[in-house]
Scaffold this motif. Structure first.
Motif, PDB file in Angstrom:
ATOM      1  N   THR A   1       1.869 -30.154   4.292  1.00 13.06           N
ATOM      2  CA  THR A   1       0.995 -28.804   3.982  1.00 13.06           C
ATOM      3  C   THR A   1      -0.265 -28.682   5.304  1.00 13.06           C
ATOM      4  O   THR A   1      -0.014 -29.538   6.013  1.00 13.06           O
ATOM      5  CB  THR A   1       0.042 -28.825   2.803  1.00 13.06           C
ATOM      6  OG1 THR A   1      -0.959 -29.852   2.839  1.00 13.06           O
ATOM      7  CG2 THR A   1       1.078 -29.364   1.787  1.00 13.06           C
ATOM      8  N   GLU A   2      -0.546 -27.646   5.257  1.00 13.40           N
ATOM      9  CA  GLU A   2      -1.861 -27.337   6.317  1.00 13.40           C
ATOM     10  C   GLU A   2      -3.043 -28.550   6.227  1.00 13.40           C
ATOM     11  O   GLU A   2      -3.570 -28.787   7.453  1.00 13.40           O
ATOM     12  CB  GLU A   2      -2.479 -26.005   6.166  1.00 13.40           C
ATOM     13  CG  GLU A   2      -1.505 -25.001   6.638  1.00 13.40           C
ATOM     14  CD  GLU A   2      -2.156 -23.656   6.424  1.00 13.40           C
ATOM     15  OE1 GLU A   2      -3.159 -23.534   6.205  1.00 13.40           O
ATOM     16  OE2 GLU A   2      -1.408 -22.468   6.960  1.00 13.40           O
ATOM     17  N   TYR A   3      -3.196 -29.053   5.081  1.00 10.22           N
ATOM     18  CA  TYR A   3      -4.373 -30.229   4.892  1.00 10.22           C
ATOM     19  C   TYR A   3      -3.948 -31.560   4.829  1.00 10.22           C
ATOM     20  O   TYR A   3      -4.677 -32.360   4.807  1.00 10.22           O
ATOM     21  CB  TYR A   3      -5.013 -29.589   3.705  1.00 10.22           C
ATOM     22  CG  TYR A   3      -4.149 -29.732   2.453  1.00 10.22           C
ATOM     23  CD1 TYR A   3      -4.207 -30.726   1.549  1.00 10.22           C
ATOM     24  CD2 TYR A   3      -3.822 -28.425   1.872  1.00 10.22           C
ATOM     25  CE1 TYR A   3      -3.299 -31.094   0.460  1.00 10.22           C
ATOM     26  CE2 TYR A   3      -2.990 -28.835   0.847  1.00 10.22           C
ATOM     27  CZ  TYR A   3      -2.729 -29.634  -0.026  1.00 10.22           C
ATOM     28  OH  TYR A   3      -2.126 -29.645  -1.087  1.00 10.22           O
ATOM     29  N   GLY A   4      -2.647 -31.805   4.992  1.00 11.83           N
ATOM     30  CA  GLY A   4      -2.051 -33.179   5.045  1.00 11.83           C
ATOM     31  C   GLY A   4      -0.652 -33.394   4.390  1.00 11.83           C
ATOM     32  O   GLY A   4       0.197 -32.517   4.580  1.00 11.83           O
ATOM     33  N   ALA A   5      -0.338 -34.719   4.478  1.00 14.56           N
ATOM     34  CA  ALA A   5       1.139 -34.775   4.025  1.00 14.56           C
ATOM     35  C   ALA A   5       1.357 -35.886   2.622  1.00 14.56           C
ATOM     36  O   ALA A   5       0.138 -36.588   2.407  1.00 14.56           O
ATOM     37  CB  ALA A   5       1.685 -35.750   5.169  1.00 14.56           C
ATOM     38  N   PHE A   6       2.071 -35.494   1.789  1.00 12.45           N
ATOM     39  CA  PHE A   6       2.358 -36.039   0.747  1.00 12.45           C
ATOM     40  C   PHE A   6       3.414 -37.243   1.036  1.00 12.45           C
ATOM     41  O   PHE A   6       4.416 -36.936   1.501  1.00 12.45           O
ATOM     42  CB  PHE A   6       2.721 -35.192  -0.562  1.00 12.45           C
ATOM     43  CG  PHE A   6       1.655 -34.465  -0.866  1.00 12.45           C
ATOM     44  CD1 PHE A   6       0.752 -34.948  -1.973  1.00 12.45           C
ATOM     45  CD2 PHE A   6       1.402 -33.121  -0.515  1.00 12.45           C
ATOM     46  CE1 PHE A   6      -0.329 -33.953  -2.697  1.00 12.45           C
ATOM     47  CE2 PHE A   6       0.614 -32.328  -0.775  1.00 12.45           C
ATOM     48  CZ  PHE A   6      -0.446 -32.693  -2.003  1.00 12.45           C
ATOM     49  N   VAL A   7       3.085 -38.496   0.865  1.00 14.87           N
ATOM     50  CA  VAL A   7       3.690 -39.527   1.052  1.00 14.87           C
ATOM     51  C   VAL A   7       4.324 -40.247  -0.355  1.00 14.87           C
ATOM     52  O   VAL A   7       3.479 -40.643  -1.153  1.00 14.87           O
ATOM     53  CB  VAL A   7       3.077 -40.792   1.817  1.00 14.87           C
ATOM     54  CG1 VAL A   7       3.866 -41.654   2.142  1.00 14.87           C
ATOM     55  CG2 VAL A   7       2.458 -40.011   3.077  1.00 14.87           C
ATOM     56  N   ASP A   8       5.686 -40.433  -0.350  1.00 13.47           N
ATOM     57  CA  ASP A   8       6.131 -41.148  -1.575  1.00 13.47           C
ATOM     58  C   ASP A   8       6.157 -42.544  -1.589  1.00 13.47           C
ATOM     59  O   ASP A   8       6.734 -43.190  -0.500  1.00 13.47           O
ATOM     60  CB  ASP A   8       7.635 -40.642  -1.844  1.00 13.47           C
ATOM     61  CG  ASP A   8       8.685 -41.170  -2.995  1.00 13.47           C
ATOM     62  OD1 ASP A   8       7.888 -42.081  -3.684  1.00 13.47           O
ATOM     63  OD2 ASP A   8       9.569 -41.090  -3.182  1.00 13.47           O
ATOM     64  N   LEU A   9       5.272 -43.336  -2.408  1.00 10.85           N
ATOM     65  CA  LEU A   9       5.148 -44.663  -2.274  1.00 10.85           C
ATOM     66  C   LEU A   9       6.249 -45.528  -3.013  1.00 10.85           C
ATOM     67  O   LEU A   9       5.759 -46.407  -3.531  1.00 10.85           O
ATOM     68  CB  LEU A   9       3.708 -44.824  -2.827  1.00 10.85           C
ATOM     69  CG  LEU A   9       2.631 -44.184  -1.829  1.00 10.85           C
ATOM     70  CD1 LEU A   9       1.059 -44.578  -2.437  1.00 10.85           C
ATOM     71  CD2 LEU A   9       2.769 -44.752  -0.198  1.00 10.85           C
ATOM     72  N   GLY A  10       7.067 -44.797  -3.572  1.00  9.02           N
ATOM     73  CA  GLY A  10       8.009 -45.324  -4.617  1.00  9.02           C
ATOM     74  C   GLY A  10       8.159 -44.898  -6.121  1.00  9.02           C
ATOM     75  O   GLY A  10       7.630 -45.864  -6.777  1.00  9.02           O
ATOM     76  N   GLY A  11       8.044 -43.697  -6.332  1.00  9.84           N
ATOM     77  CA  GLY A  11       7.633 -43.110  -7.427  1.00  9.84           C
ATOM     78  C   GLY A  11       6.097 -42.555  -7.846  1.00  9.84           C
ATOM     79  O   GLY A  11       5.995 -41.878  -8.784  1.00  9.84           O
TER      80      GLY A  11
END
Length: 224
Positions: free
Chosen positions: A9-19
């Motif tokens: 997104t414009e404000y950051g990134a969502f990271v999948d840490l395994g669930g």
């Protein structure tokens, strides 16, 4: 921890840490200037991040990437000193100045008032464009506010200092009439230095306007 970039997104990134998804905010991606998270990451990237905080009630995990690397401000005092010169790249322009990248994560500001001894710079874009390589003098380093002040006019001697050294009161000078106003005429006596002949000092006779005696562009002799 290691994870996969799931969304940007414009404000950051969502990271999948395994669930469990963690948010890597744009301000925690790089010590340097970053316009958009996509400049660093793409969806699907496998990255290593640090867990900054965990809020179990709100089910939020805050992540960091820049924290894996040394803060450039930690070594500022040992690498940069006031009155020393630096070379850098212009990375941003604002109404009040130009930001110059000294190294990744470290920027200095050339304020508009530090760009010219004689000209009033209305906007930095009149002198710089983004990507320009510049040489500047370090005027001040404030580690508390994380600000470095730079100047480019200081790379040359002040014409006003030259004026003091080469001219004195009572001296005759010759120059070109640069501008005429209701109250007088401005005459260039040195490169970048104008002197004002007030309307009351143009003639012993009464005149209504400086243009009765002087014309723009002509060379005249005057006394300081």
């Amino acid at each position: 921890v290691e994870g996969t970039v799931k969304n940007i997104t414009e404000y950051g990134a969502f990271v999948d840490l395994g669930g469990v998804d963690g948010l890597l905010h744009i301000t925690d991606m790089s010590w340097g200037r970053l316009g958009h998270p996509s400049e660093m990451f793409n969806v699907g990237d496998e990255i290593e991040v640090l867990v900054l905080s965990v809020d179990r009630e709100k089910e939020r995990v805050q992540l960091g990437y820049k924290q894996k690397f040394p803060d450039p401000w930690v070594t500022v005092s040992g690498k940069y000193t006031v009155t020393s010169t630096i070379r850098g790249k212009v990375v941003s322009l604002t109404d009040y100045g130009a930001f110059v990248e000294l190294e990744p994560g470290l920027e200095g500001l050339i304020h508009v008032t530090e760009m010219s001894w004689t000209k009033k710079v209305k906007h930095p874009s009149a002198i710089f464009k983004i990507g320009d390589e510049v040489e500047a003098l370090i005027l001040d380093i404030n580690e508390e506010t994380r600000r470095i002040s730079l100047g480019i006019k200081q790379m040359e001697a002040s014409p006003w200092q030259k004026l003091v050294e080469t001219h004195q009161v009572g001296q005759k000078v010759t120059g070109k009439v640069r501008n005429i106003t209701d109250f007088g005429a401005f005459i260039e006596i040195m490169d970048g230095v104008d002197g004002l002949v007030h309307v009351s000092d143009i003639s012993w006779k009464r005149i209504a306007h400086p243009s009765e005696v002087l014309k723009k562009g002509e060379d005249v002799e005057a006394v300081i």
